[in-house]
Design a protein around this motif. Structure first.
Motif, PDB file in Angstrom:
ATOM      1  N   ARG A 144     -53.343 140.228  50.469  1.00  0.00           N
ATOM      2  CA  ARG A 144     -53.464 139.602  49.153  1.00  0.00           C
ATOM      3  C   ARG A 144     -52.092 139.666  48.482  1.00  0.00           C
ATOM      4  N   PRO A 145     -51.194 138.686  48.761  1.00  0.00           N
ATOM      5  CA  PRO A 145     -49.836 138.708  48.207  1.00  0.00           C
ATOM      6  C   PRO A 145     -49.798 138.708  46.677  1.00  0.00           C
ATOM      7  N   ALA A 146     -50.785 138.099  46.051  1.00  0.00           N
ATOM      8  CA  ALA A 146     -50.918 138.054  44.594  1.00  0.00           C
ATOM      9  C   ALA A 146     -52.408 138.029  44.284  1.00  0.00           C
ATOM     10  N   PRO A 147     -52.804 138.336  43.035  1.00  0.00           N
ATOM     11  CA  PRO A 147     -54.236 138.372  42.714  1.00  0.00           C
ATOM     12  C   PRO A 147     -54.973 137.052  42.962  1.00  0.00           C
ATOM     13  N   HIS A 148     -54.272 135.934  42.959  1.00  0.00           N
ATOM     14  CA  HIS A 148     -54.902 134.626  43.160  1.00  0.00           C
ATOM     15  C   HIS A 148     -54.605 134.042  44.552  1.00  0.00           C
ATOM     16  N   GLU A 149     -54.130 134.895  45.483  1.00  0.00           N
ATOM     17  CA  GLU A 149     -53.766 134.438  46.822  1.00  0.00           C
ATOM     18  C   GLU A 149     -54.422 135.304  47.897  1.00  0.00           C
ATOM     19  N   ILE A 150     -54.680 134.656  49.027  1.00  0.00           N
ATOM     20  CA  ILE A 150     -55.178 135.366  50.199  1.00  0.00           C
ATOM     21  C   ILE A 150     -54.458 134.787  51.412  1.00  0.00           C
ATOM     22  N   ALA A 151     -54.015 135.666  52.302  1.00  0.00           N
ATOM     23  CA  ALA A 151     -53.235 135.227  53.465  1.00  0.00           C
ATOM     24  C   ALA A 151     -53.825 135.820  54.735  1.00  0.00           C
ATOM     25  N   TYR A 152     -53.741 135.030  55.801  1.00  0.00           N
ATOM     26  CA  TYR A 152     -54.180 135.444  57.133  1.00  0.00           C
ATOM     27  C   TYR A 152     -53.009 135.216  58.073  1.00  0.00           C
ATOM     28  N   THR A 153     -52.712 136.215  58.881  1.00  0.00           N
ATOM     29  CA  THR A 153     -51.586 136.122  59.808  1.00  0.00           C
ATOM     30  C   THR A 153     -52.045 136.585  61.177  1.00  0.00           C
ATOM     31  N   ARG A 154     -51.544 135.906  62.206  1.00  0.00           N
ATOM     32  CA  ARG A 154     -51.867 136.294  63.584  1.00  0.00           C
ATOM     33  C   ARG A 154     -50.723 135.881  64.481  1.00  0.00           C
ATOM     34  N   THR A 155     -50.367 136.762  65.389  1.00  0.00           N
ATOM     35  CA  THR A 155     -49.403 136.426  66.433  1.00  0.00           C
ATOM     36  C   THR A 155     -50.186 135.812  67.583  1.00  0.00           C
ATOM     37  N   ILE A 156     -49.731 134.626  68.009  1.00  0.00           N
ATOM     38  CA  ILE A 156     -50.438 133.868  69.040  1.00  0.00           C
ATOM     39  C   ILE A 156     -49.513 133.699  70.240  1.00  0.00           C
ATOM     40  N   ASN A 157     -50.017 133.985  71.411  1.00  0.00           N
ATOM     41  CA  ASN A 157     -49.239 133.850  72.647  1.00  0.00           C
ATOM     42  C   ASN A 157     -49.285 132.404  73.132  1.00  0.00           C
ATOM     43  N   THR A 200     -44.345 132.506  71.854  1.00  0.00           N
ATOM     44  CA  THR A 200     -45.043 133.345  70.883  1.00  0.00           C
ATOM     45  C   THR A 200     -44.836 132.774  69.484  1.00  0.00           C
ATOM     46  N   THR A 201     -45.922 132.643  68.745  1.00  0.00           N
ATOM     47  CA  THR A 201     -45.886 132.048  67.406  1.00  0.00           C
ATOM     48  C   THR A 201     -46.559 132.979  66.415  1.00  0.00           C
ATOM     49  N   ARG A 202     -45.915 133.158  65.272  1.00  0.00           N
ATOM     50  CA  ARG A 202     -46.576 133.847  64.159  1.00  0.00           C
ATOM     51  C   ARG A 202     -47.175 132.755  63.278  1.00  0.00           C
ATOM     52  N   PHE A 203     -48.489 132.779  63.182  1.00  0.00           N
ATOM     53  CA  PHE A 203     -49.245 131.817  62.388  1.00  0.00           C
ATOM     54  C   PHE A 203     -49.629 132.480  61.070  1.00  0.00           C
ATOM     55  N   ARG A 233     -44.984 127.346  69.567  1.00  0.00           N
ATOM     56  CA  ARG A 233     -45.230 126.863  68.209  1.00  0.00           C
ATOM     57  C   ARG A 233     -45.744 125.422  68.208  1.00  0.00           C
ATOM     58  N   GLU A 234     -45.180 124.563  69.048  1.00  0.00           N
ATOM     59  CA  GLU A 234     -45.586 123.158  69.079  1.00  0.00           C
ATOM     60  C   GLU A 234     -47.059 123.007  69.447  1.00  0.00           C
ATOM     61  N   LEU A 235     -47.543 123.861  70.355  1.00  0.00           N
ATOM     62  CA  LEU A 235     -48.944 123.805  70.764  1.00  0.00           C
ATOM     63  C   LEU A 235     -49.865 124.277  69.633  1.00  0.00           C
ATOM     64  N   VAL A 236     -49.472 125.339  68.934  1.00  0.00           N
ATOM     65  CA  VAL A 236     -50.275 125.839  67.817  1.00  0.00           C
ATOM     66  C   VAL A 236     -50.326 124.776  66.717  1.00  0.00           C
ATOM     67  N   GLU A 246     -57.437 132.334  69.846  1.00  0.00           N
ATOM     68  CA  GLU A 246     -58.148 132.404  71.128  1.00  0.00           C
ATOM     69  C   GLU A 246     -58.171 131.028  71.801  1.00  0.00           C
ATOM     70  N   TYR A 247     -58.405 129.986  71.006  1.00  0.00           N
ATOM     71  CA  TYR A 247     -58.454 128.640  71.579  1.00  0.00           C
ATOM     72  C   TYR A 247     -57.103 128.233  72.146  1.00  0.00           C
ATOM     73  N   VAL A 248     -56.048 128.365  71.353  1.00  0.00           N
ATOM     74  CA  VAL A 248     -54.718 127.928  71.804  1.00  0.00           C
ATOM     75  C   VAL A 248     -54.263 128.745  73.007  1.00  0.00           C
ATOM     76  N   GLU A 249     -54.508 130.037  72.992  1.00  0.00           N
ATOM     77  CA  GLU A 249     -54.128 130.870  74.140  1.00  0.00           C
ATOM     78  C   GLU A 249     -54.891 130.458  75.390  1.00  0.00           C
ATOM     79  N   SER A 250     -56.143 130.013  75.232  1.00  0.00           N
ATOM     80  CA  SER A 250     -56.929 129.594  76.403  1.00  0.00           C
ATOM     81  C   SER A 250     -56.370 128.312  77.016  1.00  0.00           C
ATOM     82  N   LEU A 251     -55.673 127.504  76.240  1.00  0.00           N
ATOM     83  CA  LEU A 251     -55.098 126.255  76.770  1.00  0.00           C
ATOM     84  C   LEU A 251     -53.981 126.532  77.774  1.00  0.00           C
ATOM     85  N   GLY A 252     -53.337 127.682  77.616  1.00  0.00           N
ATOM     86  CA  GLY A 252     -52.229 128.021  78.511  1.00  0.00           C
ATOM     87  C   GLY A 252     -52.649 128.735  79.779  1.00  0.00           C
ATOM     88  N   ARG A 253     -53.921 129.032  79.911  1.00  0.00           N
ATOM     89  CA  ARG A 253     -54.398 129.761  81.098  1.00  0.00           C
ATOM     90  C   ARG A 253     -54.684 128.825  82.241  1.00  0.00           C
TER      91      ARG A 253
END
Length: 159
Positions: free
Chosen positions: A7-20, A115-118, A23-26, A152-159
């Motif tokens: 919660r960067p600010a009281p009126h904000e919510i953020a979600y972050t995930r490192t994806i294997n 590797t992409t930080r989303f 970046r172009e695929l994500v 999970e979806y994007v990582e499954s595309l590379g398998r």
């Protein structure tokens, strides 16, 4: 790696995930309705896109189908698209749904070639508006689940 919420600010919510995945695929998973149908929304939800005009000023109109059978109409207007780095859009309330509007900034940071930080940052007009969607729609949990489903979806595309 699972999604992290902050919660960067009281009126904000953020979600972050490192994806294997590159970046172009994500980014592509966010910009193509064929991909969005596989992951967008919390666990148990499905998606029907009615219109997607992926350009600045364009609209994405879709329905999220809840596991309880309820349909949630949504409209998003794209404010900024900078491929493959950032997408900014505003969520516009639909008739019959609660009129909670908010801006979302989605960033795709290349940490390496494969590797992409989303990050998905939701900015609401007031802390009360954010609290409303958390209490009534479990937006905090839903955002975490959506972010993990994307990874999970994007990582499954590379398998």
């Amino acid at each position: 790696m699972k999604a992290q919420m902050s919660r960067p600010a009281p009126h904000e919510i953020a979600y972050t995930r490192t994806i294997n995945a590159p970046r172009e695929l994500v980014f592509m998973a966010w910009s193509d309705p064929k991909h969005l149908a596989h992951w967008y929304g919390p666990d148990g939800f499905t998606l029907t896109t009615h219109e997607m005009d992926f350009r600045e000023g364009g609209f994405w109109r879709f329905i999220m189908h809840g596991p309880d059978g309820r349909d949630y109409k949504n409209t998003i207007q794209y404010l900024e698209i900078k491929a493959p780095e950032r997408i900014m859009h505003i969520h516009i309330g639909e008739e019959g749904n609660e009129p909670v509007n908010f801006k979302t900034t989605v960033t795709f940071e290349a940490l390496s070639e494969n590797t992409t930080r989303f990050t998905m940052l939701g900015t609401f007009d007031t802390p009360e508006a954010l609290q409303y969607v958390i209490e009534n729609h479990h937006a905090d949990e839903g955002g975490m689940q959506t972010t993990d489903r994307l990874g999970e979806y994007v990582e499954s595309l590379g398998r």
